[in-house]
Design a protein around this motif. Structure first.
Motif, PDB file in Angstrom:
ATOM      1  N   THR A  40      -3.737  -1.314   9.144  1.00  0.00           N
ATOM      2  CA  THR A  40      -4.556  -2.099  10.053  1.00  0.00           C
ATOM      3  C   THR A  40      -5.507  -3.027   9.310  1.00  0.00           C
ATOM      4  O   THR A  40      -5.707  -4.170   9.700  1.00  0.00           O
ATOM      5  N   THR A  41      -6.095  -2.497   8.233  1.00  0.00           N
ATOM      6  CA  THR A  41      -7.061  -3.297   7.499  1.00  0.00           C
ATOM      7  C   THR A  41      -6.433  -4.591   6.995  1.00  0.00           C
ATOM      8  O   THR A  41      -7.030  -5.660   7.110  1.00  0.00           O
ATOM      9  N   ILE A  88     -11.608   1.567   1.235  1.00  0.00           N
ATOM     10  CA  ILE A  88     -11.477   0.121   1.183  1.00  0.00           C
ATOM     11  C   ILE A  88     -12.807  -0.444   0.713  1.00  0.00           C
ATOM     12  O   ILE A  88     -13.861   0.072   1.069  1.00  0.00           O
ATOM     13  N   MET A 143       1.753   1.966  12.643  1.00  0.00           N
ATOM     14  CA  MET A 143       1.618   2.558  11.319  1.00  0.00           C
ATOM     15  C   MET A 143       1.272   1.505  10.265  1.00  0.00           C
ATOM     16  O   MET A 143       1.006   1.843   9.130  1.00  0.00           O
ATOM     17  N   THR A 192       0.828  -1.208   0.000  1.00  0.00           N
ATOM     18  CA  THR A 192       0.000   0.000   0.000  1.00  0.00           C
ATOM     19  C   THR A 192       0.856   1.250   0.000  1.00  0.00           C
ATOM     20  O   THR A 192       0.358   2.343  -0.150  1.00  0.00           O
ATOM     21  N   LYS A 193       2.169   1.084   0.209  1.00  0.00           N
ATOM     22  CA  LYS A 193       3.026   2.262   0.269  1.00  0.00           C
ATOM     23  C   LYS A 193       3.807   2.474  -1.004  1.00  0.00           C
ATOM     24  O   LYS A 193       4.744   3.240  -1.039  1.00  0.00           O
ATOM     25  N   SER A 194       3.515   1.719  -2.048  1.00  0.00           N
ATOM     26  CA  SER A 194       4.241   1.947  -3.285  1.00  0.00           C
ATOM     27  C   SER A 194       3.245   1.992  -4.426  1.00  0.00           C
ATOM     28  O   SER A 194       3.366   1.297  -5.416  1.00  0.00           O
ATOM     29  N   ALA A 195       2.235   2.804  -4.246  1.00  0.00           N
ATOM     30  CA  ALA A 195       1.176   2.922  -5.240  1.00  0.00           C
ATOM     31  C   ALA A 195       1.763   3.431  -6.546  1.00  0.00           C
ATOM     32  O   ALA A 195       2.833   4.010  -6.575  1.00  0.00           O
ATOM     33  N   LYS A 196       1.054   3.176  -7.628  1.00  0.00           N
ATOM     34  CA  LYS A 196       1.527   3.613  -8.917  1.00  0.00           C
ATOM     35  C   LYS A 196       1.137   5.076  -9.143  1.00  0.00           C
ATOM     36  O   LYS A 196       1.929   5.872  -9.598  1.00  0.00           O
ATOM     37  N   ASP A 197      -0.087   5.391  -8.817  1.00  0.00           N
ATOM     38  CA  ASP A 197      -0.563   6.735  -9.081  1.00  0.00           C
ATOM     39  C   ASP A 197      -0.811   7.470  -7.777  1.00  0.00           C
ATOM     40  O   ASP A 197      -1.029   6.858  -6.739  1.00  0.00           O
ATOM     41  N   PHE A 198      -0.805   8.794  -7.902  1.00  0.00           N
ATOM     42  CA  PHE A 198      -0.859   9.590  -6.687  1.00  0.00           C
ATOM     43  C   PHE A 198      -2.140   9.403  -5.895  1.00  0.00           C
ATOM     44  O   PHE A 198      -2.121   9.347  -4.692  1.00  0.00           O
ATOM     45  N   TYR A 199      -3.254   9.313  -6.603  1.00  0.00           N
ATOM     46  CA  TYR A 199      -4.516   9.253  -5.861  1.00  0.00           C
ATOM     47  C   TYR A 199      -5.145   7.865  -5.894  1.00  0.00           C
ATOM     48  O   TYR A 199      -6.332   7.704  -5.675  1.00  0.00           O
ATOM     49  N   ALA A 200      -4.308   6.849  -6.169  1.00  0.00           N
ATOM     50  CA  ALA A 200      -4.835   5.489  -6.261  1.00  0.00           C
ATOM     51  C   ALA A 200      -5.475   5.052  -4.947  1.00  0.00           C
ATOM     52  O   ALA A 200      -6.382   4.228  -4.929  1.00  0.00           O
ATOM     53  N   ALA A 201      -5.012   5.619  -3.837  1.00  0.00           N
ATOM     54  CA  ALA A 201      -5.558   5.232  -2.539  1.00  0.00           C
ATOM     55  C   ALA A 201      -6.911   5.877  -2.286  1.00  0.00           C
ATOM     56  O   ALA A 201      -7.574   5.566  -1.311  1.00  0.00           O
ATOM     57  N   GLY A 202      -7.327   6.779  -3.158  1.00  0.00           N
ATOM     58  CA  GLY A 202      -8.608   7.446  -2.944  1.00  0.00           C
ATOM     59  C   GLY A 202      -9.737   6.438  -3.055  1.00  0.00           C
ATOM     60  O   GLY A 202      -9.624   5.439  -3.753  1.00  0.00           O
TER      61      GLY A 202
END
Lengths: 604, 558
Positions: free
Chosen positions: B211-212, B77, B208, B64-74
């Motif tokens: 958690t999910t 879950i 850090m 989860t800390k090496s996403a490809k795009d900047f807002y991919a985590a938007g």
């Protein structure tokens, strides 16, 4: 043995040659095998160690404090502060310089810059670095010749000319001084202050010939002289202008103000050119002047924050002018041109991708302006602003809509959060009105703020991408290189993006209307989110990261927006820059922890 | 048991430590505090699996800390992922070890807990999940103080949260302590201390971690482990429940009573009281409420409860089978019995662990122990985080510093709280050694149902709720539930050693919930102040927000 001591490493570069001599004489070299303990706990530290090769682990009790590598200083703070609990273990066979404790203390006492290195905080250290950089900028300024600066054309008047006529001429020519040719052939300078002294203070009649008021024995400067020397002359004789000679003839006058504004005068020129442009072609010529100006500014030592402000001002000026040229006046008051993203934040340092949008009043049909919008985008491309890869441009109907349509968009961004929605929202929040009716943008922004009031859940989702990338600093405070780019660090993912986006999310929560990251940090400091030190450190760190990204681009010849990447080669950085980079990335890490707490990101 | 010999033989082939099972039985000579000789195979497997679990977790977190795009985590879950994570959060060691233990001792009546825990989920689905997500709030305190005054509501919420967290923590500590004691042959006190230290370390340095993902991985491992155990038990009886039950009634001392209700909770008041606590307590658990914060919208919140309910229901069926499996495969088998003849080694809480050995040998014992242990660590870290956040954000920043504390201050206080909670959990974990852990969790549910649930429920559904009403009602629920638990048989008699309990029922929820609701209602009704009127006024905005997810104007700012 110690003749080779490297004085280019800070803080030793601060030493005077006499001090260097003393240090060279006192310094010793020592060799340690792996697992040696040059310093055991409880043992007093009597040498400071500068690592030539190998790795030293610094421990406090059992806790590993840090690992020192080549060029690092071991025991500096302990030596100054007299700590006892420190110990040192050799992790990889090491060669070190031993600098006697007494020597260090003597040097600290005699050299305040040297001492400051050991006592200053991060922000002070970064500021010290910035000063060093601007000193280097001074150096390039020093080799510039007088002839390269802006010279006022010489205005000669005969000595018999009256004071009043002279004043009239100065006003007409917008000059601040005249050259007076006396009857005997001498040349003097008549300045505004000369007139004040003679006419007003001494009460001489206005018909007095200027011959008797000018200052003679005037100091002159040759056009091939260094600008630096011109400045020395002005300071020494307390004068504000110098006639400039070529082959013994006066070819112009160098004003102090032009000398000091040598760099910024370029920007002023561009601004004037933009103002005067009447046609698209003239505007294009003006915008092309921006390139060389930037080239000159980068590496001039001017702080990047101010370069960005200047570039932003000029870019907006160009866009405003273009808007005025293309959009008929009756329409101009009914729409609002906004710039977004880095352009909106005022953080562009080159002609970067266009990110712009047009908000149109509800009573205008957006289809009726399509053609104008297309022309606008094409003109911008021809000015050297590359098209936005995400197509966030007025030519895209998605970004050229009526106020109510945008209102609906904002509503959907909030209702169905996702990658695209956040991308758009982030760009929109950074938006600034450039031309037209700014009220259209302000109304939308206040709608957004109002809808998001107290919506912790949304804000947390919005802030979450700050943790999408690892900050490239390791457990031992070492830099971590990118996996796909050998020896390089992605400075945007690792540092700039988390700062920009984290600050943006906090600004959204606090309903801040300012858009630049710097002013947002300052405003958040006032809101009590950051304490003063942290805010100052964050500003410095952000500035530094932007600087080395720019440096990386310059070294790869990627000044234009297109094809510019965010990678910095670690080897290209000086020892001092590497230290500053580590400090900055550690601060980014700390900032991410703060955001994780603030937005409860640990729950994800 | 020939069929299950494969596991052991593999282990014996792989390692030269095949003597373990003999050593296991021979070491149980210390009487009541049953110290065991070291079972090396199981320990090696245990350590390997714990490390593997942590490794997988770390790997998932780094993904989860090496996403490809900047807002991919938007976008948060997904409902399915979150459902698994909720199940992971909820299927604590208490459920697994405790319920299996209850079924092992009481038979059919052990189901009362399973069903109670499960029925809490439809309550959440229909009453709170969607509204909670729409309000966009992180804790119960944030929801309740939406339109009520920050100070009093947050003091109440923090107190309720802390008591619940502490009781829940005790249960996990007892489970982990017993497990470590059994596996490593340590003193119980040392085992609990060790778990406490690990827990604090995990929260401080692993806080850090995503958690999910921790919860998802844990849920998958636990579900697969439990499925394997249940399958093994069932194959033993040719997948005939009847045959298994028949055999169980033959070997268990309770005989046919094993299959009758009333074996565990005989008093009807106690039974209803327990049922109420389990049903409504879930909605008042702080670390569960957090999980609705991580999905993108109300639809995903509903979906996650749907999936979670499915997983949890399936899991409880498994624990029921495991409990009966333990009766037939563990009870009266000499290698699992305590040396003094009183029950099995390590107490009934360890029934599932023994069964793991019985069906899968030492290798599987190590695996199940590791999964149970990792489960406990993860649940404990979630709990500690909620407790620390209640102290640092609610008590310290909002009440004590009146909202003027910086985030850095909060982080500091939260770290100190974690340490204190760790120490408290160790001390109480030792004091509650003999209790069944499912029962301890039941107590935590009683408090949650009496203090947190009434205020949460009424703040979302009743316009007339005022700050005063919530404050007095909430504290009345909290205090009455706590006092009744202390005066009840569990603490007064069992822990403190008095001859008779002052309050006859083990489960106080039926009384304390009534008190909480009644006092909240009465005080709110007689509160005629202007603030009370404003608060009722503000209900409209909150209601719209809780239905649509978007703020009406003028909502409170903090």
């Amino acid at each position: 043995m110690s003749k080779d001591f490297d004085f280019s490493v800070t803080p030793f570069s601060h030493l005077s040659s006499a001090e260097r001599g003393k240090l060279s004489a006192a310094v010793d070299i020592a060799y340690f095998k792996t697992n040696d303990t040059p310093l055991k706990p409880g043992q007093a530290l009597d040498h400071l160690m500068l690592v030539i090769k190998g790795l030293l682990a610094e421990k406090n009790g059992d806790e590993l404090v840090t690992v020192h590598g080549q060029g690092d200083l071991f025991g500096a703070s302990a030596l100054i502060n007299d700590t006892k609990s420190l110990s040192c273990e050799v992790q990889e066979e090491a060669l070190v310089y031993l600098i006697p404790r007494q020597m260090m203390l003597d040097l600290c006492r005699s050299n305040s810059a040297f001492e400051a290195f050991f006592t200053s905080s991060l922000s002070e250290r970064l500021a010290a670095r910035a000063n060093a950089e601007s000193a280097r900028g001074m150096a390039s300024f020093m080799v510039a010749k007088v002839g390269q600066a802006y010279l006022h054309p010489p205005l000669f008047v005969p000595g018999s000319c009256t004071l009043r006529d002279a004043a009239v001429l100065m006003k007409k020519e917008k000059a601040t001084s005249l050259l007076v040719t006396a009857a005997d052939g001498r040349v003097g300078v008549l300045s505004g202050s000369d007139m004040r002294d003679h006419a007003i203070i001494q009460g001489k009649p206005l018909e007095t010939p200027v011959e008797s008021c000018a200052t003679y024995g005037t100091i002159t400067v040759d056009q091939d002289e260094f600008l630096f020397n011109a400045q020395v002359l002005m300071t020494r004789y307390n004068i504000r202008r110098l006639p400039v000679l070529r082959d013994g003839n006066i070819i112009g006058v160098l004003e102090l103000i032009d000398l000091l504004g040598y760099m910024s005068s370029h920007s002023h020129l561009v601004a004037v050119q933009v103002d005067r442009a009447q046609t698209l072609d003239e505007l294009r010529v003006a915008s092309e002047a921006l390139g060389p100006l930037l080239q000159g500014l980068h590496g001039s030592g001017v702080k990047i924050r101010f370069i960005a402000e200047m570039v932003t001002d000029l870019s907006r000026k160009i866009q405003r002018k273009l808007f005025e040229m293309l959009i008929p006046p009756e329409l101009a008051g009914k729409c609002c041109l906004m710039v977004m993203g880095s352009e909106g934040r005022g953080e562009q340092i080159a002609k970067t991708d266009q990110d712009n949008a047009l908000i149109i009043a509800d009573d205008i049909d957006p289809d009726s302006v399509r053609d104008l919008c297309r022309q606008y985008t094409e003109a911008m491309i021809s000015f050297g602003y590359p098209p936005c890869s995400g197509n966030m441009m007025v030519s895209n109907p998605e970004w050229s809509k009526t106020e109510s349509q945008f209102r609906d968009d904002i509503y959907h961004w909030m209702l169905t959060p996702g990658e695209k929605a956040f991308l758009n929202l982030a760009a929109f929040i950074d938006g600034e009105a450039v031309a037209g009716d700014p009220l259209l943008l302000y109304r939308l922004r206040s709608y957004l703020f109002q809808r998001l009031t107290d919506n912790q859940g949304f804000l947390s989702h919005f802030a979450r991408p700050v943790n999408s990338f690892d900050t490239p600093i390791g457990f031992f405070h070492q830099l971590v290189m990118d996996k796909d780019h050998k020896g390089e660090i992605d400075i945007k993912k690792g540092g700039i993006f988390p700062i920009v986006h984290g600050v943006r999310a906090l600004a959204l929560e606090k309903h801040l209307t300012c858009t630049s990251t710097f002013s947002r940090i300052e405003a958040l400091g006032q809101e009590g989110i950051f304490d003063t030190d942290f805010a100052a450190n964050l500003v410095e760190a952000f500035q530094f990261l932007m600087e080395i990204r720019l440096q990386g681009r310059l070294s790869k010849g990627q000044l234009s927006g297109e094809g510019a990447d965010n990678f910095v080669r670690a080897d290209d950085l000086s020892k001092f820059q590497q230290d500053a980079l580590k400090d900055s990335l550690l601060l980014v890490k700390q900032f991410k922890q703060l955001l994780t707490h603030h937005f409860k990101l640990a729950a994800f | 048991m020939k069929r299950f010999g494969t596991f052991s033989s593999v282990v014996a082939g792989l390692t030269t430590l095949g003597l373990s099972s003999a050593a296991f039985a021979a070491g149980a000579i210390d009487g009541a505090v049953q110290k065991q000789a070291t079972n090396w195979t199981a320990i090696v497997m245990f350590v390997a699996f714990v490390l593997a679990t942590l490794g997988i977790t770390y790997w998932a977190a780094s993904k989860t800390k090496s996403a490809k795009d900047f807002y991919a985590a938007g976008g948060g879950i997904t409902g399915f992922q979150n459902g698994l994570a909720i199940a992971g959060d909820y299927m604590s060691a208490a459920s697994f070890l405790g319920i299996a233990g209850l079924v092992f001792t009481a038979g059919f009546d052990g189901l009362i807990y399973s069903i109670g825990f499960l029925v809490g989920w439809p309550v959440i689905l229909f009453l709170v999940a969607e509204r909670l997500r729409n309000l966009g709030k992180y804790t119960f305190a944030d929801v309740a103080s939406y339109r009520l005054q920050q100070g009093p509501i947050r003091s109440l919420a923090a107190s309720g949260t802390l008591v619940v967290v502490l009781l829940y923590l005790i249960a996990q500590m007892v489970g982990a302590g017993k497990l470590i004691q059994l596996l490593f042959g340590l003193d119980y006190g040392i085992a609990v201390g060790l778990v406490g230290v690990l827990m604090v370390g995990y929260v401080m340095f692993g806080g850090m971690l995503a958690t999910t993902w921790v919860q998802i991985i844990k849920a998958v491992l636990l579900l697969s482990g439990a499925t394997f155990m249940a399958l093994m038990v069932m194959t033993h009886y040719g997948f005939s429940m009847e045959a298994m039950f028949k055999h169980a009634t033959e070997v268990h001392s309770k005989g046919i009573k094993l299959m009758q209700p009333g074996g565990l909770v005989s008093d009807p008041v106690d039974a209803i009281s327990l049922g109420l606590a389990l049903m409504f307590g879930t909605a008042g658990l702080p670390h569960i409420l957090m999980r609705f914060f991580t999905v993108s919208d109300a639809k995903e919140a509903r979906k996650s409860v749907f999936y979670a309910t499915g997983f949890i229901g399936y899991f409880y069926i498994l624990t029921f089978i495991i409990g009966f499996g333990a009766i037939v495969l563990v009870l009266n088998h000499p290698e699992f019995m305590a040396a003094d003849g009183k029950g099995i080694m390590g107490g009934s809480n360890m029934a599932a662990i023994h069964l793991a050995k019985a069906v899968g040998g030492d290798l599987f014992l190590g695996f199940i122990s590791a999964v149970a242990f990792a489960t406990i660590l993860a649940v404990v870290s979630g709990l500690t985080l909620s407790g620390a956040s209640a102290v640092s954000h609610d008590l310290y920043a909002s009440v004590w510093r009146k909202g003027r504390a910086s985030d850095a201050d909060e982080i500091r206080v939260s770290k100190i709280t974690t340490m204190v909670l760790g120490v408290l959990a160790i001390i109480l974990g030792i004091a509650f050694e003999k209790q069944n852990i499912a029962f301890m969790v039941g107590l935590a549910f009683s408090i949650a149902a009496s203090a947190n649930f009434p205020v949460l429920f009424m703040s979302m559904f009743w316009k007339g709720l005022t700050t005063k009403g919530a404050f007095y009602g909430g504290f009345a629920g909290l205090i009455s539930a706590s006092v009744l638990v202390i005066l009840g048989p569990t603490i007064w008699k069992d822990v403190m050693g008095h001859a008779d309990a002052l309050f006859p029922y083990k489960n106080p929820a039926i009384f304390s919930m009534t008190i909480a609701f009644a006092i909240t209602y009465i005080v709110s009704k007689i509160d005629g102040s202007q603030t009370a009127k404003d608060e009722m006024e503000a209900f409209e905005a909150q209601y719209i927000r809780s239905q649509t997810g978007l703020g009406a104007e003028g909502a409170s700012e903090h």
